[in-house]
Motif scaffolding. Structure first.
Motif: not given
Length: 376
Positions: A93-103, A220-228, A234-243
């Motif tokens: 989920v975080p790779v899809a939402a915040h990864g670069s196009d190449v990643v 291979q930074v996900l999002g921008e530096p400082g937005t970790g 955001a990924s926790m929302g998906w994990e806590r619900a769907c997992l």
């Protein structure tokens, strides 16, 4: 409100129930093999909510939860369900939402298919529920970052190909000084520990991961530096619900097993289900199941509408976690001595349920989140 599943949702659920039961029948040996991962990928269980252009199912949160619930209902190996869900929701989920196009183009198809396995590296030895003070550091250098420090309890860590991890890139900024990274698990400077000997969830290998002057390129930074921190939440929302939809499936299986056993098991010339102590216990299990299910569906529906969903997700996670442990204990009592033995699989469901009150934020932390959302 419409509480009925659509024909498409019902057909998808029934297909998953059938296919998972065939692929992972009862007695499936604990432990996830590469073939298991490819099988799960082929069934669409690893990329349910990922964009279709990268090999995913393109489903929203509620439809994804319905799929994972069916997975957890049909597969008696809850560790396998957990491993797949941690892979998808905490990593893909975080790779899809915040990864670069190449990643995204290079990594997501192999993650969705099961050709590659991802590990979630967030927890640290001295930072469990408090993720605002990460000891793992990220130092910027020309072309990328250098990571140092140790992560613990990394789900899929000992067997993964890729790691999603978080590090402090600016210690003076608190949670605003964290950055998220996608790291190749075989990169120089990555040291993975042996699998931990755990109470349950055996098919989800977990262990420590140490970074020793590990270089990670900028792309291979996900999002921008400082937005970790934002990427993680955001990924926790998906994990806590769907997992945790997988645990709705487990709860459903517990109620069915106990109901059938109470009808068949006889004591003093009567089916034990005719004794009020037993029947009321099973009714309580059913009540917890349906209450948790409704809370989880509501949280997912809120996510699909684009809402913050912080309170609904926290309440859903709390309800599912506590229901899983309490109902698994009740199931042991219904089965009596047989519930304590390995043959019937009830004790395994209890062992697999215990960590629900710990991972993805403890039950106490969910109460803290809910209290803040209520303005307390």
């Amino acid at each position: 409100m419409d509480f009925q599943l659509s024909e498409e949702q019902s057909a998808r659920r029934d297909r998953i129930l059938r296919q998972v039961a065939e692929a992972f029948p009862p007695g499936h040996s604990p432990g996830s093999t590469r073939e298991d991962w490819r099988t799960m990928g082929g069934l669409g269980l690893l990329g349910t909510c990922l964009p279709a252009e990268y090999g995913g199912g393109g489903l929203g949160a509620l439809d994804t939860a319905l799929v994972i619930e069916a997975f957890g209902r049909a597969c008696t190996d809850t560790g396998l369900v957990f491993a797949a869900s941690a892979h998808q929701f905490a990593c893909c989920v975080p790779v899809a939402a915040h990864g670069s196009d190449v990643v995204r183009k290079s990594r997501l198809p192999e993650l969705a298919s099961g050709a590659a396995v991802a590990g979630n590296a967030m927890t640290e030895p001295e930072s469990g529920s408090d993720v605002s003070r990460l000891r793992v550091t990220a130092r910027q250098v020309p072309g990328g970052w250098v990571l140092n420090g140790t992560k613990s309890f990394v789900s899929n860590g000992p067997v993964c190909d890729l790691l999603v991890t978080y590090a402090t890139s600016d210690p003076d900024l608190g949670h605003l000084g964290q950055t998220a990274f996608l790291v190749d698990a075989t990169a120089p400077g990555v040291r993975r520990g042996e699998p931990l000997d755990k109470m349950g969830l055996w098919s989800c290998r977990a262990g420590s991961v140490a970074f020793e002057d590990c270089f990670v390129p900028d792309e291979q930074v996900l999002g921008e530096p400082g937005t970790g921190a934002a990427v993680f939440q955001a990924s926790m929302g998906w994990e806590r619900a769907c997992l945790f939809a997988g645990y709705i499936g487990l709860l459903d299986r517990l109620v069915e097993r106990c109901t059938r056993f109470a009808r068949e098991r006889r004591q003093s010339g009567r089916a034990i289900g005719s004794f009020q102590a037993v029947s009321h216990r099973i009714v309580d299990m059913k009540l917890r199941l349906e209450s948790a299910r409704l809370l989880l569906y509501r949280a997912c529906a809120e996510m699909d509408l684009g809402g913050r969903a912080v309170l609904p997700v926290a309440l859903a996670k709390l309800a599912v976690s506590e229901a899983a442990v309490t109902s698994a204990l009740d199931a042991v009592r219904v089965f009596g001595g047989r519930g304590y033995l390995a043959d019937d699989g009830i004790e395994a469901m209890l062992r697999d349920s215990v960590p629900t009150v710990l991972f993805s934020g403890t039950s106490d932390m969910q109460k803290e989140i809910a209290a803040r959302e209520l303005g307390l």
